[in-house]
Design a protein around this motif. Structure first.
Motif, mmCIF file in Angstrom:
data_model
loop_
_atom_site.group_PDB
_atom_site.id
_atom_site.type_symbol
_atom_site.label_atom_id
_atom_site.label_comp_id
_atom_site.label_asym_id
_atom_site.label_seq_id
_atom_site.Cartn_x
_atom_site.Cartn_y
_atom_site.Cartn_z
ATOM 1 N N LEU A 67 0.855 -1.188 0.000
ATOM 2 C CA LEU A 67 0.000 0.000 0.000
ATOM 3 C C LEU A 67 0.890 1.237 0.000
ATOM 4 C CD1 LEU A 67 -2.670 1.574 0.305
ATOM 5 C CD2 LEU A 67 -2.463 1.252 2.791
ATOM 6 N N PHE A 68 0.676 2.104 -0.974
ATOM 7 C CA PHE A 68 1.408 3.369 -1.046
ATOM 8 C C PHE A 68 0.467 4.538 -0.814
ATOM 9 C CE2 PHE A 68 4.405 0.629 -3.147
ATOM 10 C CZ PHE A 68 5.653 1.196 -2.899
ATOM 11 N N ILE A 69 0.906 5.476 0.015
ATOM 12 C CA ILE A 69 0.212 6.752 0.225
ATOM 13 C C ILE A 69 1.296 7.814 0.389
ATOM 14 C CG2 ILE A 69 -1.487 8.042 1.601
ATOM 15 C CD1 ILE A 69 -2.512 5.397 2.716
ATOM 16 N N THR A 70 1.108 8.962 -0.196
ATOM 17 C CA THR A 70 2.090 10.058 -0.167
ATOM 18 C C THR A 70 3.467 9.582 -0.608
ATOM 19 O OG1 THR A 70 2.726 9.784 2.179
ATOM 20 C CG2 THR A 70 0.842 11.212 1.706
ATOM 21 N N LYS A 71 3.497 8.734 -1.648
ATOM 22 C CA LYS A 71 4.735 8.210 -2.252
ATOM 23 C C LYS A 71 5.483 7.251 -1.335
ATOM 24 C CE LYS A 71 5.429 12.802 -4.309
ATOM 25 N NZ LYS A 71 6.407 13.891 -4.526
ATOM 26 N N ARG A 72 4.885 6.859 -0.235
ATOM 27 C CA ARG A 72 5.563 6.004 0.735
ATOM 28 C C ARG A 72 4.843 4.672 0.891
ATOM 29 N NH1 ARG A 72 6.379 10.644 5.431
ATOM 30 N NH2 ARG A 72 8.116 11.714 4.437
ATOM 31 N N GLU A 73 5.642 3.617 1.067
ATOM 32 C CA GLU A 73 5.057 2.319 1.368
ATOM 33 C C GLU A 73 4.514 2.347 2.790
ATOM 34 O OE1 GLU A 73 6.417 -2.033 2.800
ATOM 35 O OE2 GLU A 73 7.846 -0.945 1.523
ATOM 36 N N MET A 74 3.241 2.036 2.941
ATOM 37 C CA MET A 74 2.593 2.059 4.251
ATOM 38 C C MET A 74 2.315 0.655 4.779
ATOM 39 S SD MET A 74 2.321 5.364 4.587
ATOM 40 C CE MET A 74 1.238 5.594 5.978
ATOM 41 N N ALA A 75 2.208 -0.309 3.878
ATOM 42 C CA ALA A 75 1.888 -1.673 4.297
ATOM 43 C C ALA A 75 2.392 -2.644 3.235
ATOM 44 C CB ALA A 75 0.383 -1.838 4.501
ATOM 45 N N ASN A 76 2.642 -3.880 3.674
ATOM 46 C CA ASN A 76 3.141 -4.931 2.790
ATOM 47 C C ASN A 76 2.405 -6.211 3.172
ATOM 48 O OD1 ASN A 76 4.734 -6.329 0.963
ATOM 49 N ND2 ASN A 76 6.441 -6.589 2.384
ATOM 50 N N ALA A 77 1.845 -6.916 2.187
ATOM 51 C CA ALA A 77 1.001 -8.070 2.527
ATOM 52 C C ALA A 77 1.094 -9.157 1.464
ATOM 53 C CB ALA A 77 -0.447 -7.626 2.692
ATOM 54 N N TYR A 78 0.778 -10.391 1.894
ATOM 55 C CA TYR A 78 0.845 -11.541 0.995
ATOM 56 C C TYR A 78 -0.356 -12.463 1.199
ATOM 57 C CZ TYR A 78 5.890 -10.784 2.201
ATOM 58 O OH TYR A 78 7.124 -10.280 2.499
ATOM 59 N N SER A 79 -0.555 -13.311 0.184
ATOM 60 C CA SER A 79 -1.116 -14.635 0.428
ATOM 61 C C SER A 79 0.100 -15.464 0.828
ATOM 62 C CB SER A 79 -1.749 -15.215 -0.842
ATOM 63 O OG SER A 79 -2.860 -14.460 -1.250
ATOM 64 N N GLU A 80 0.134 -15.907 2.066
ATOM 65 C CA GLU A 80 1.361 -16.484 2.615
ATOM 66 C C GLU A 80 1.714 -17.831 1.989
ATOM 67 O OE1 GLU A 80 3.192 -14.715 4.544
ATOM 68 O OE2 GLU A 80 1.740 -13.100 4.879
ATOM 69 N N LEU A 81 2.985 -18.000 1.715
ATOM 70 C CA LEU A 81 3.480 -19.277 1.193
ATOM 71 C C LEU A 81 3.348 -20.339 2.286
ATOM 72 C CD1 LEU A 81 4.931 -20.902 -1.022
ATOM 73 C CD2 LEU A 81 7.098 -20.134 -0.022
ATOM 74 N N ASN A 82 2.614 -21.417 1.989
ATOM 75 C CA ASN A 82 2.483 -22.492 2.976
ATOM 76 C C ASN A 82 2.941 -23.846 2.428
ATOM 77 O OD1 ASN A 82 0.328 -22.814 1.232
ATOM 78 N ND2 ASN A 82 -1.154 -23.347 2.826
ATOM 79 N N ASP A 83 3.579 -23.838 1.258
ATOM 80 C CA ASP A 83 4.158 -25.051 0.683
ATOM 81 C C ASP A 83 5.581 -25.184 1.213
ATOM 82 O OD1 ASP A 83 5.458 -26.937 -0.858
ATOM 83 O OD2 ASP A 83 4.601 -26.273 -2.748
ATOM 84 N N PRO A 84 5.844 -26.161 2.115
ATOM 85 C CA PRO A 84 7.175 -26.265 2.726
ATOM 86 C C PRO A 84 8.282 -26.577 1.715
ATOM 87 C CG PRO A 84 5.831 -28.163 3.314
ATOM 88 C CD PRO A 84 4.924 -27.194 2.637
ATOM 89 N N LEU A 85 7.967 -27.337 0.681
ATOM 90 C CA LEU A 85 8.987 -27.702 -0.302
ATOM 91 C C LEU A 85 9.380 -26.471 -1.138
ATOM 92 C CD1 LEU A 85 7.589 -31.180 -1.424
ATOM 93 C CD2 LEU A 85 9.211 -30.637 0.406
ATOM 94 N N ASP A 86 8.383 -25.682 -1.520
ATOM 95 C CA ASP A 86 8.652 -24.433 -2.231
ATOM 96 C C ASP A 86 9.444 -23.489 -1.324
ATOM 97 O OD1 ASP A 86 8.666 -22.192 -3.837
ATOM 98 O OD2 ASP A 86 6.495 -22.089 -4.096
ATOM 99 N N GLN A 87 9.063 -23.443 -0.044
ATOM 100 C CA GLN A 87 9.752 -22.558 0.894
ATOM 101 C C GLN A 87 11.222 -22.949 1.036
ATOM 102 O OE1 GLN A 87 8.450 -19.613 3.090
ATOM 103 N NE2 GLN A 87 10.555 -19.580 2.369
ATOM 104 N N ILE A 88 11.516 -24.238 1.060
ATOM 105 C CA ILE A 88 12.909 -24.701 1.149
ATOM 106 C C ILE A 88 13.713 -24.180 -0.038
ATOM 107 C CG2 ILE A 88 14.382 -26.747 0.968
ATOM 108 C CD1 ILE A 88 12.248 -28.248 2.651
ATOM 109 N N GLU A 89 13.138 -24.292 -1.235
ATOM 110 C CA GLU A 89 13.851 -23.831 -2.432
ATOM 111 C C GLU A 89 14.089 -22.321 -2.385
ATOM 112 O OE1 GLU A 89 15.260 -25.849 -4.635
ATOM 113 O OE2 GLU A 89 14.530 -27.396 -3.234
ATOM 114 N N ARG A 90 13.127 -21.603 -1.867
ATOM 115 C CA ARG A 90 13.287 -20.134 -1.800
ATOM 116 C C ARG A 90 14.318 -19.750 -0.747
ATOM 117 N NH1 ARG A 90 7.593 -17.166 -2.984
ATOM 118 N NH2 ARG A 90 6.474 -18.935 -3.854
ATOM 119 N N PHE A 91 14.339 -20.478 0.360
ATOM 120 C CA PHE A 91 15.381 -20.226 1.362
ATOM 121 C C PHE A 91 16.765 -20.522 0.771
ATOM 122 C CE2 PHE A 91 12.510 -20.659 5.325
ATOM 123 C CZ PHE A 91 12.607 -19.303 5.594
#
Length: 501
Positions: free
Chosen positions: A411-435
């Motif tokens: 979320l941006f307001i006044t040119k600034r990031e105010m919030a950051n959000a996800y649909s959270e990664l819950n696949d452990p195998l995918d998470q391992i590869e990303r780590f």
């Protein structure tokens, strides 16, 4: 010649100050010798605050009141005087007459200094000019001020000194006090909003073995008792997600996080972050939640959802725009990133627009750099930038329709990031590869990359339901609602370089 005159003037001012400070010490010694040491006073019964008397005068007129606060001005006129006392809620005038408080007490009153803390008991009345005041029946010195406040008509204007001596800043600048009162109200209303929706507030560790959940350099320290190196947390994410795994379906935390980075108008090494996680929803649910949260908190604290920031009207009452990072780049710079298919093509595009990048950067990193360069400056009204590239979103679910991008928004307001959000990664195998990808970056010299968190992966192996999560920078939210330009203006005690260096 002029320099010599300035030195002489400074010397005279310093000598005058030293004399005034000496006089205050002498007054204290005199009080102590006469058995009236103000530092031995242990309590004073306050029945009302200044603004309550002035705003509800019809209730308090002619009644006995008892206030306490700092003496901010004093005007002695023979047998009667006026003074002004500042307390938590504001300030109020008091009429102090010798015949009302007694001759000895009046002599003591005349010796009081600006900055002394006093208690005044008397009756509420209005002067001939219509000013609500207190007709004093007694004046008691509660604390002797041994330092001199800044000259009242100019206040404390030295910015560096204001941040270092916030206690003086709060005394001299009422608008500063108002900012921090509003900050407290904002955090209170955030809690009220989330609690009403069934969220549970929790606390997670600040000292951690593995500081993950954000792209930031952590502070390192050593735990003597266990003889182990630990870090100060940079995020709240990974522990809160463990609680979602444990079955706590809606959790949030408001707390300090620490990032070993520079200080500027938007960044402080320690700041307040709010993160929440909700099971069985996604980033669209998080967008609805944060939009309603910002709107409701503004209404509760300010009485309006249309706020003014740096002279610009920001309308939180209207639906927030939602646009993908790719579409935003097309909208504001006419760059069609959908035509870019390889890392090499992305780097060539960056070269074309003179945007600097590092050799390790991939296609998604280049998109993010182009966005920062050409789009952020346009995002003044509330805007959700959605669907970030996977390279910059290591903890986020990929979009099923396009796995190069993720279900993430900022979320941006006044040119600034105010919030950051996800649909959270819950696949452990995918998470391992990303780590693993993050660890490769760490090994290549990126000290903001994450490292493998085995216990977090184990938690995902146990099973985390589909979850939406969001992080909101509380300080930036406060900046928005108090029209404050710099983050230091909303932190009571911002990080300052030592004067000894």
């Amino acid at each position: 010649m002029a320099e010599q005159q300035n030195q002489n003037q400074n010397q005279v001012v310093e000598e005058d100050l030293n004399h005034l400070l000496k006089v205050r010490r002498e007054k204290l010694a005199e009080l102590q010798e006469s058995g009236k040491d103000p530092f031995k006073v242990t309590k004073y019964d306050v029945t009302v605050h200044s603004s309550e008397i002035k705003e509800n005068y019809e209730i308090w007129e002619g009644k006995e009141v008892s206030i306490a606060g700092r003496l901010m001005s004093k005007r002695v006129m023979g047998k009667a005087s006026f003074c002004n006392v500042q307390d938590l809620k504001g300030n109020i005038q008091s009429y102090v007459a010798r015949d009302s408080i007694g001759e000895e007490s009046y002599k003591e009153f005349k010796k009081l200094d600006i900055g002394d803390i006093v208690g005044i008991k008397g009756t509420a009345f209005t002067t001939k000019t219509g000013e609500v005041s207190i007709h004093a029946e007694s004046v008691e010195l509660l604390t002797k001020s041994l330092q001199i406040l800044p000259e009242k008509f100019h206040g404390l204007t030295n910015t560096d000194l204001r941040y270092r001596q916030r206690y003086v800043d709060l005394i001299m600048n009422p608008e500063v006090r108002d900012t921090f009162v509003k900050r407290s109200q904002i955090i209170k209303e955030i809690r009220n909003h989330l609690d009403a929706q069934g969220f549970m507030e929790v606390e997670t560790p600040m000292l951690v073995a593995n500081a993950g959940g954000a792209a930031a350099r952590p502070f390192d320290t050593h735990y003597n008792a266990l003889d182990e190196d630990v870090k100060l947390r940079i995020s709240l994410e990974l522990y809160l997600k463990r609680l979602i795994v444990g079955g706590l379906e809606r959790v949030y935390e408001i707390g300090r996080v620490f990032r070993n980075e520079g200080v500027d108008t938007r960044h402080n090494p320690e700041f307040t972050l709010m993160e929440l996680y909700q099971a069985y929803t996604d980033y669209h649910g998080m967008m609805d939640l944060v939009e309603n949260l910002f709107r409701e908190v503004a209404l509760k604290v300010l009485g309006t959802a249309v706020v003014t920031y740096d002279g610009v009207e920001i309308d939180l009452s209207k639906p927030f725009e939602r646009i993908s990072m790719v579409d935003a780049l097309k909208k504001y710079k006419d760059i069609d990133f959908t035509a870019i298919h390889t890392d090499e093509e992305a780097k060539a595009l960056a070269d074309q627009y003179h945007v600097a990048y590092e050799a390790r950067h991939k296609k998604g990193d280049i998109l993010s750099l182009l966005f920062e360069e050409f789009v952020e400056e346009h995002l003044i009204q509330p805007t959700f930038i959605i669907d970030h590239p996977v390279e910059i979103s290591p903890l986020t679910k990929k979009k099923p329709s396009d796995p190069e991008y993720t279900e993430r928004f900022e979320l941006f307001i006044t040119k600034r990031e105010m919030a950051n959000a996800y649909s959270e990664l819950n696949d452990p195998l995918d998470q391992i590869e990303r780590f693993k990808a993050q660890e490769a970056l760490l090994a290549a010299g990126d000290d903001e990359a994450n490292s493998m968190d085995e216990d977090f992966v184990n938690a995902l192996m146990i099973g985390m339901p589909p979850t939406g999560g969001i992080g909101i920078g509380i300080d930036r939210f406060v900046m928005l609602l108090t029209d404050s330009y710099a983050i230091r203006d909303v932190l009571l005690f911002p990080t300052m370089k030592s004067l000894e260096k």
